[in-house]
Design an enzyme around this catalytic site. Sequence first.
Site, PDB file in Angstrom:
ATOM      1  N   CYS A 190     -21.775  26.245 -19.808  1.00 58.10           N
ATOM      2  CA  CYS A 190     -20.431  26.754 -19.539  1.00 58.10           C
ATOM      3  C   CYS A 190     -20.418  27.861 -18.497  1.00 58.10           C
ATOM      4  CB  CYS A 190     -19.719  27.165 -20.818  1.00 58.10           C
ATOM      5  SG  CYS A 190     -20.599  28.308 -21.855  1.00 58.10           S
ATOM      6  N   CYS A 248     -20.300  25.606 -25.740  1.00 52.77           N
ATOM      7  CA  CYS A 248     -20.300  24.732 -24.570  1.00 52.77           C
ATOM      8  C   CYS A 248     -18.862  24.640 -24.083  1.00 52.77           C
ATOM      9  CB  CYS A 248     -20.933  23.368 -24.853  1.00 52.77           C
ATOM     10  SG  CYS A 248     -20.032  22.314 -25.989  1.00 52.77           S
ATOM     11  N   CYS A 255     -18.850  31.726 -20.283  1.00 51.56           N
ATOM     12  CA  CYS A 255     -19.456  32.172 -21.534  1.00 51.56           C
ATOM     13  C   CYS A 255     -19.937  33.610 -21.378  1.00 51.56           C
ATOM     14  CB  CYS A 255     -20.643  31.291 -21.905  1.00 51.56           C
ATOM     15  SG  CYS A 255     -20.196  29.588 -22.223  1.00 51.56           S
TER      16      CYS A 255
END
Length: 135
Positions: free
Chosen positions: A85, A11, A89
């Site tokens: 995210c 996250c 990510c």
Amino acid sequence: MRRKPSVLFVCVHNAGRSQMAAGWLRHLSGDRIEVRSAGSEPADQINPVAIEAMREVGIDITGQTPARLTWDAVEASDAVVTMGCGDACPVFPGRRHEDWKLTDPAGQPLDVVRQVRDDIKARVMQLLASIEQHG
């Protein structure tokens, strides 16, 4: 001997959702799965409300520290679970990837964080069952 499967929870701050998910998976899987967590912009410490919510169910995440997401961590993981995210990510071909839409516990009261905790537990249990069934 077969290598343990590994899961990386990601996250933004690695201070709430990913830490709770990692705590649940460690708790539910024992030592059967290697568990990692990281953040695209890690915080200085774990969210104290997330710590309290997990403590209520007997899981201590106080020994964890928010960590920066690295390509090596993603490459070393069989499954990557992202939580809010976005493009920060990375997704790697050949890696199992799940994106969990969860309320960010940052700045939320304990009753909201409890709901996030319980939602994460249900998702982690499904993930664990799938890994144990399919590898």
